[in-house]
Design a protein around this motif. Structure first.
Motif, PDB file in Angstrom:
ATOM      1  N   GLN A  37       8.937  -1.320  -3.622  1.00 25.74           N
ATOM      2  CA  GLN A  37       9.393  -0.925  -4.894  1.00 25.74           C
ATOM      3  C   GLN A  37       8.708  -1.983  -5.931  1.00 25.74           C
ATOM      4  N   VAL A  38       8.187  -1.461  -6.968  1.00 30.84           N
ATOM      5  CA  VAL A  38       8.071  -2.453  -8.199  1.00 30.84           C
ATOM      6  C   VAL A  38       9.319  -2.617  -8.974  1.00 30.84           C
ATOM      7  N   GLY A  39       9.495  -3.744  -9.360  1.00 31.96           N
ATOM      8  CA  GLY A  39      10.692  -4.132  -9.952  1.00 31.96           C
ATOM      9  C   GLY A  39      10.976  -3.190 -11.264  1.00 31.96           C
ATOM     10  N   ARG A  40      12.157  -2.712 -11.434  1.00 28.15           N
ATOM     11  CA  ARG A  40      12.375  -1.749 -12.772  1.00 28.15           C
ATOM     12  C   ARG A  40      11.768  -2.179 -13.889  1.00 28.15           C
ATOM     13  N   VAL A  41      12.132  -3.776 -14.204  1.00 28.71           N
ATOM     14  CA  VAL A  41      11.750  -4.313 -15.407  1.00 28.71           C
ATOM     15  C   VAL A  41      10.347  -4.178 -15.528  1.00 28.71           C
ATOM     16  N   TYR A  42       9.468  -4.062 -14.893  1.00 29.43           N
ATOM     17  CA  TYR A  42       8.045  -4.251 -14.778  1.00 29.43           C
ATOM     18  C   TYR A  42       7.378  -2.652 -14.774  1.00 29.43           C
ATOM     19  N   ARG A  43       8.093  -1.772 -14.481  1.00 26.43           N
ATOM     20  CA  ARG A  43       7.465  -0.440 -14.468  1.00 26.43           C
ATOM     21  C   ARG A  43       6.993   0.208 -15.674  1.00 26.43           C
ATOM     22  N   ALA A  44       7.509  -0.139 -16.729  1.00 21.15           N
ATOM     23  CA  ALA A  44       6.938   0.331 -17.998  1.00 21.15           C
ATOM     24  C   ALA A  44       5.519  -0.479 -18.227  1.00 21.15           C
ATOM     25  N   ALA A  45       5.670  -1.592 -18.210  1.00 24.98           N
ATOM     26  CA  ALA A  45       4.470  -2.438 -18.620  1.00 24.98           C
ATOM     27  C   ALA A  45       3.283  -1.910 -17.578  1.00 24.98           C
ATOM     28  N   LEU A  46       3.373  -1.719 -16.334  1.00 21.45           N
ATOM     29  CA  LEU A  46       2.557  -1.222 -15.327  1.00 21.45           C
ATOM     30  C   LEU A  46       2.457   0.283 -15.246  1.00 21.45           C
ATOM     31  N   ARG A  47       2.985   0.919 -16.253  1.00 20.80           N
ATOM     32  CA  ARG A  47       2.618   2.369 -16.294  1.00 20.80           C
ATOM     33  C   ARG A  47       2.611   2.940 -14.872  1.00 20.80           C
ATOM     34  N   CYS A  48       3.816   2.491 -14.072  1.00 19.09           N
ATOM     35  CA  CYS A  48       4.037   3.204 -13.112  1.00 19.09           C
ATOM     36  C   CYS A  48       4.594   4.533 -13.060  1.00 19.09           C
ATOM     37  N   GLN A  49       4.294   5.259 -12.074  1.00 15.86           N
ATOM     38  CA  GLN A  49       4.826   6.905 -11.818  1.00 15.86           C
ATOM     39  C   GLN A  49       5.229   6.764 -10.612  1.00 15.86           C
ATOM     40  N   GLN A  50       6.442   7.893 -10.510  1.00 15.57           N
ATOM     41  CA  GLN A  50       6.962   8.284  -9.592  1.00 15.57           C
ATOM     42  C   GLN A  50       6.119   8.982  -8.676  1.00 15.57           C
ATOM     43  N   GLU A  51       5.812   8.703  -7.277  1.00 12.90           N
ATOM     44  CA  GLU A  51       5.198   9.413  -6.514  1.00 12.90           C
ATOM     45  C   GLU A  51       5.588  10.947  -6.227  1.00 12.90           C
ATOM     46  N   PRO A  52       4.929  11.913  -6.332  1.00 11.43           N
ATOM     47  CA  PRO A  52       5.129  13.191  -6.100  1.00 11.43           C
ATOM     48  C   PRO A  52       5.512  13.203  -4.600  1.00 11.43           C
ATOM     49  N   SER A  53       6.810  14.061  -4.543  1.00 12.77           N
ATOM     50  CA  SER A  53       7.425  14.408  -3.264  1.00 12.77           C
ATOM     51  C   SER A  53       6.419  15.461  -2.510  1.00 12.77           C
ATOM     52  N   ARG A  54       6.551  15.043  -1.210  1.00 14.62           N
ATOM     53  CA  ARG A  54       5.713  16.028  -0.113  1.00 14.62           C
ATOM     54  C   ARG A  54       6.547  17.317   0.183  1.00 14.62           C
ATOM     55  N   ARG A  55       6.156  18.460   0.040  1.00 13.81           N
ATOM     56  CA  ARG A  55       6.660  19.644   0.347  1.00 13.81           C
ATOM     57  C   ARG A  55       6.813  19.924   1.821  1.00 13.81           C
TER      58      ARG A  55
END
Length: 539
Positions: free
Chosen positions: A497-515
């Motif tokens: 996991q990307v550290g939470r404090v860096y997610r905004a700067a790296l523009r990380c998105q939550q991976e869409p869940s697989r149905r």
């Protein structure tokens, strides 16, 4: 113990909508002079309505760096880690960047245990190894042996100068003079560090023999006085600032010197305050024997400790206390109920609330603090303070944009929008001022995480993000370990996991869940529901 909240009569009413709004707009200012004027009016007991921006401006959270933090003494939170350090049972104090190592050291020096002399082995920002007398021909193991003897001499000389005021320090004085060093207890830390190089260069004797005789003489003096000397090493990340290529060698020499001293002297002990990622790098390549025998304390603050830290710093503001009718006693925040009352005035308490009837501080505010963690998922006091400070600035901007004049009478003074904007700003600051500044070699790999998911299910999925072609597992694991050392990545259960404090700067998105099953259309769902009801009626 009395609650920090005063009587309801002491709480000013919310004057929004009254004629006082126009006069408050005219008197609103961000100057330091006006802030002191409002504070003086509060101290004199003058009842006044404080505008929202003026209230925010009156809050001083102190400095994020412990050595220059004016609020450290009155807002320090005495945790179990602090008690463990003062007990003397731990010699290696480690934690992530900003976990409070320097604050613990400074507060320990201000109130040392009985019969213990604490002496800092270097000035506030650490001794930078810049000397020109370093043998240029030494490399590898020989250079490590050199620094092993250098650190041994430095610790022994620091302890010697710290005990010159004892009545029976004659032998220590004589040994210093034999080494050509001044027998003056006012020698500075830098002078002692330079003296170690002079001894190793000029004194024609075995360096280990000098250390042994010095430790024996210091130990005899301390035995008669029944005292112990703790030589404290902090800011060790600054030690190798000008020699980053030799960081591992220099710090391995220090760790080996500590192990040697723990066996050689009972009265002289070194205490090392070292960042956990630097400790890992120092032992990464060749390992280090007997390090498991060094008593280690890993600092780890919880949500209650962080809440105490924030509440105490807000309570330093007389304007804040007067506005919400709070008493001035900071030590009154000992119980959870009192602490919750103050935190309710600072942060919204609607995030991360679970189904329990009485949610604790982790349930109410832990999510805010967790947003400032890196891949280690450990709270950093420095990150939290920077986060709240930025939120105050963002809230003032919102006040100006929306023309907000007064805080709701029951708080909180920080809105979710201001906190989110502060988190975005903190993310950018930490990414550039820490990761890119201290680890330039991995910047290219960090940038490849941009606009990607914040969680990776396997090492192979992460490797595909870094390399479009096939890469060896060894190279990939090396890169991942470097990203974990700087806190960009965290690993748990084979997932990354990307550290939470860096997610905004790296523009990380939550991976869409697989149905697990195809999505059914509306008519199909209605047909299945009709069949289920028909079968139920027949039964």
């Amino acid at each position: 113990m009395a609650s920090p909240l005063g009587p309801q009569g002491a709480r000013p009413e919310d004057p929004r909508g009254s004629t006082a709004v126009s006069s408050a707009q005219e008197s609103r200012s961000e100057s330091l002079g006006q802030r002191e004027g409002v504070a003086a009016a509060v101290n004199q007991g003058i009842e006044a309505t404080v505008p929202y921006p003026q209230l925010l401006l009156s809050i001083d959270l102190g400095d994020e760096v412990a050595e220059v933090d004016a609020a450290l003494t009155e807002s320090f939170v005495q945790t179990t880690d602090f008690d463990e350090f003062l007990s003397g049972r731990c010699d290696l104090i480690t934690g992530i960047k900003g976990s409070g190592k320097s604050a613990l050291l400074l507060m320990g020096m201000s109130s040392p245990p009985l019969k213990v002399r604490m002496v800092a082995a270097q000035p506030l920002r650490g001794p930078v190894i810049y000397e020109t007398d370093l043998p240029t021909a030494l490399k590898g193991t020989d250079l490590e042996e050199y620094y092993l003897e250098r650190w041994l001499l430095h610790t022994a000389l620091t302890a010697a100068y710290a005990t010159l005021d004892l009545d029976n320090a004659g032998e220590v004085t004589e040994l210093l003079q034999q080494c050509g060093l001044p027998a003056d207890s006012s020698e500075s830390e830098i002078s002692i560090w330079v003296s170690t190089g002079r001894v190793m260069r000029d004194v024609n004797t075995n360096n280990r023999d000098v250390v042994t005789r010095m430790l024996r003489a210091v130990g005899d003096s301390l035995d008669q006085a029944d005292e112990t000397v703790w030589v404290l090493y902090d800011r060790l990340d600054d030690v190798t600032f000008t020699k980053p290529e030799d960081e591992q060698t220099i710090l391995r020499g220090l760790l080996r010197a500590h192990i040697y001293l723990s066996r050689a002297s009972r009265r002289v002990r070194s205490k090392l305050f070292l960042r956990s990622d630097i400790l890992d790098r120092a032992t990464l390549r060749d390992g280090l024997r007997n390090l498991d025998k060094v008593p280690t304390l890993r600092l780890n603050m919880n949500a209650r400790d962080i809440s105490q830290l924030i509440a105490r710093r807000f309570m330093r503001s007389g304007v804040f206390r007067a506005y919400f009718g709070l008493q001035a006693a900071i030590p009154g925040l000992s119980s959870d109920s009192e602490l919750k009352e103050v935190m309710r005035l600072i942060l919204p308490d609607k995030r991360n609330r679970n189904v329990r009837a009485k949610p604790n501080l982790q349930d109410l505010y832990g999510r805010y603090f967790f947003d400032t963690t890196d891949g280690s998922c450990r709270y950093s006091a420095r990150n939290v303070l920077a986060y709240i400070r930025m939120a105050i600035v963002q809230q003032r901007r919102l006040c100006e944009d929306r023309h907000l004049e007064f805080v709701p009478s029951h708080g909180p003074i920080l809105s979710p929008k201001a906190l989110h904007a502060a988190w975005m700003q903190l993310s950018e600051n930490r990414l550039h001022s820490y990761v890119y500044a201290e680890f330039p070699a991995i910047r290219g790999f960090v940038e490849r995480l941009e606009y990607g998911p914040w969680q990776y299910r396997s090492l192979e999925q992460l490797g595909h993000r870094f390399f479009q072609d096939e890469a060896t597992i060894k190279d990939l694991r090396t890169i991942v370990e470097m990203l974990k050392y700087c806190g960009v990545l965290g690993e748990a259960g084979g997932k990354f996991q990307v550290g939470r404090v860096y997610r905004a700067a790296l523009r990380c998105q939550q991976e869409p869940s697989r149905r697990t099953s195809p999505r059914r259309s509306g008519p199909e769902r209605q047909r299945q529901e009709s069949q289920r009801l028909y079968q139920a009626q027949r039964q």
